[in-house]
Design a protein around this motif. Structure first.
Motif, PDB file in Angstrom:
ATOM      1  N   LEU A 161      40.374  31.661  49.153  1.00 24.27           N
ATOM      2  CA  LEU A 161      40.172  32.301  47.851  1.00 24.27           C
ATOM      3  C   LEU A 161      41.361  33.209  47.503  1.00 24.27           C
ATOM      4  O   LEU A 161      41.758  33.294  46.338  1.00 24.27           O
ATOM      5  CB  LEU A 161      38.872  33.110  47.851  1.00 24.27           C
ATOM      6  N   MET A 162      41.926  33.879  48.505  1.00 24.61           N
ATOM      7  CA  MET A 162      43.132  34.682  48.265  1.00 24.61           C
ATOM      8  C   MET A 162      44.259  33.800  47.754  1.00 24.61           C
ATOM      9  O   MET A 162      44.999  34.169  46.835  1.00 24.61           O
ATOM     10  CB  MET A 162      43.559  35.377  49.554  1.00 24.61           C
ATOM     11  N   TYR A 222      47.321  35.464  45.534  1.00 28.39           N
ATOM     12  CA  TYR A 222      47.763  36.575  46.379  1.00 28.39           C
ATOM     13  C   TYR A 222      48.695  36.149  47.510  1.00 28.39           C
ATOM     14  O   TYR A 222      49.128  36.983  48.300  1.00 28.39           O
ATOM     15  CB  TYR A 222      46.554  37.301  46.962  1.00 28.39           C
ATOM     16  N   VAL A 233      38.804  38.052  58.109  1.00 29.54           N
ATOM     17  CA  VAL A 233      37.897  37.554  57.087  1.00 29.54           C
ATOM     18  C   VAL A 233      37.566  36.096  57.400  1.00 29.54           C
ATOM     19  O   VAL A 233      38.058  35.516  58.364  1.00 29.54           O
ATOM     20  CB  VAL A 233      38.519  37.676  55.674  1.00 29.54           C
ATOM     21  N   SER A 234      36.746  35.500  56.550  1.00 29.73           N
ATOM     22  CA  SER A 234      36.375  34.107  56.767  1.00 29.73           C
ATOM     23  C   SER A 234      37.471  33.176  56.240  1.00 29.73           C
ATOM     24  O   SER A 234      38.334  33.580  55.452  1.00 29.73           O
ATOM     25  CB  SER A 234      35.068  33.792  56.043  1.00 29.73           C
ATOM     26  N   GLN A 258      43.916  30.870  46.188  1.00 28.65           N
ATOM     27  CA  GLN A 258      43.586  30.377  44.852  1.00 28.65           C
ATOM     28  C   GLN A 258      43.743  31.450  43.777  1.00 28.65           C
ATOM     29  O   GLN A 258      44.013  31.141  42.615  1.00 28.65           O
ATOM     30  CB  GLN A 258      42.156  29.825  44.866  1.00 28.65           C
ATOM     31  N   ARG A 259      43.591  32.714  44.162  1.00 28.14           N
ATOM     32  CA  ARG A 259      43.709  33.810  43.198  1.00 28.14           C
ATOM     33  C   ARG A 259      45.155  34.302  43.057  1.00 28.14           C
ATOM     34  O   ARG A 259      45.432  35.232  42.306  1.00 28.14           O
ATOM     35  CB  ARG A 259      42.797  34.963  43.621  1.00 28.14           C
ATOM     36  N   THR A 308      37.008  30.833  54.175  1.00 29.11           N
ATOM     37  CA  THR A 308      36.771  30.728  52.728  1.00 29.11           C
ATOM     38  C   THR A 308      37.463  31.855  51.983  1.00 29.11           C
ATOM     39  O   THR A 308      38.089  31.640  50.938  1.00 29.11           O
ATOM     40  CB  THR A 308      35.267  30.752  52.417  1.00 29.11           C
ATOM     41  N   ASP A 309      37.372  33.069  52.519  1.00 24.34           N
ATOM     42  CA  ASP A 309      38.024  34.208  51.861  1.00 24.34           C
ATOM     43  C   ASP A 309      39.538  34.053  51.838  1.00 24.34           C
ATOM     44  O   ASP A 309      40.197  34.441  50.862  1.00 24.34           O
ATOM     45  CB  ASP A 309      37.651  35.511  52.577  1.00 24.34           C
ATOM     46  N   VAL A 310      40.092  33.491  52.909  1.00 26.17           N
ATOM     47  CA  VAL A 310      41.533  33.274  52.957  1.00 26.17           C
ATOM     48  C   VAL A 310      41.961  32.296  51.868  1.00 26.17           C
ATOM     49  O   VAL A 310      42.939  32.528  51.135  1.00 26.17           O
ATOM     50  CB  VAL A 310      41.954  32.746  54.349  1.00 26.17           C
ATOM     51  N   GLY A 334      41.616  33.142  59.156  1.00 28.47           N
ATOM     52  CA  GLY A 334      41.004  34.355  58.636  1.00 28.47           C
ATOM     53  C   GLY A 334      41.635  35.646  59.102  1.00 28.47           C
ATOM     54  O   GLY A 334      41.143  36.731  58.786  1.00 28.47           O
TER      55      GLY A 334
END
Length: 263
Positions: A98-99, A104, A91-92, A101-102, A94-96, A63
């Motif tokens: 998600l980055m 970034y 960040v968490s 997967q999106r 999960t947020d990492v 994170g």
């Protein structure tokens, strides 16, 4: 990747791990976001920041975005919270992911116990799945990273590591070659480069099989073929990499004075 001798020490003046870190750092570009693991991947990313890619962003699975790494205090894991101090963002996990997967994250950077001719990585076990000879750490976020980002792998070049077929695919490369990765539902990412103590390897644009892009100074085509467990093409005019410079080695040794990762 041509040979240059200015400010370049003799091969005996640097270790195989330092060679891996330097050659990996040269593959990273300014402005990229790189998912780096501990050890050689992190050293390479920091070296790139300090030499040729000041706008590189380092990302940890735990994170931490833009970690501050104090010389002599390299983190032992990607969840090490000492790197959160003075980092750009925290960040968490999960947020990492998600980055990632999106879209970034540009580059994923890791190692493995085995790799095959299509760049599939094994960091799960050696031997039969039911009764493995050796159990390894497993995937962590490796499968996610390899599925969605371009990959750089740094590892020692040995026949037992470069195998015809990995015992288990922990992190996908180009699967069975050709279009099989895309056909399996993985249109993004893929294996970009494999950096070893013998040379730099890439993958054919059509077959997706591993091939030699450059050899390190003093390494012959016969040597790298003999240490690979599958047919490995070496072009007749294969270039030779520029050896690590004193400046590059000085940065690495400042970061890792106890030689925990660069011995």
């Amino acid at each position: 990747m041509t040979t240059e001798t200015a400010n370049a020490p003799d091969a005996a003046a640097y270790t195989g791990s330092e060679l891996l870190a330097v050659m990996s750092a040269r593959l990273l570009a300014d402005g990229q976001t790189v998912f780096a693991g501990v050890g050689i991947p992190l050293l390479a990313a920091i070296l790139a920041q300090r030499t040729r890619a000041p706008g590189l962003t380092i990302l940890f699975e735990g994170g931490v975005i833009g970690p501050f790494v104090e010389p002599g205090k390299l983190p032992p894991s990607t969840n090490e919270q000492r790197c959160a101090r003075r980092a750009n963002m925290l960040v968490s996990i999960t947020d990492v992911l998600l980055m990632l997967q999106r879209g970034y994250v540009d580059v994923g950077f890791m190692g493995g116990a085995q790799i095959d001719r299509y760049g599939n990585l094994n960091s799960s076990f050696i031997g039969d799945a039911e009764r493995p000879k050796i159990r390894l750490p497993g995937t962590g976020g490796g499968n996610d990273i390899a599925s969605l980002a371009e990959m750089i792998v740094a590892m020692k070049h040995e026949k037992r590591r470069f195998v015809e077929k990995v015992d288990f695919i922990t992190s996908p490369g180009f699967l069975d070659g050709g279009t099989s990765r895309r056909d399996a539902g993985l249109p993004a990412g893929g294996m970009f480069r494999v950096v070893t103590d013998l040379g730099i390897l890439g993958f054919d644009a059509e077959t997706r099989a591993m091939t030699v892009l450059a050899l390190h100074p003093g390494v012959s085509a016969e040597t790298i073929k003999a240490k690979t467990g599958f047919p490995l093409p070496v072009p007749a005019d294969v270039p030779v990499t520029m050896p690590p410079t004193d400046h590059e080695l000085g940065i690495l040794r400042e970061l890792d004075p106890e030689r925990l990762y660069t011995a």
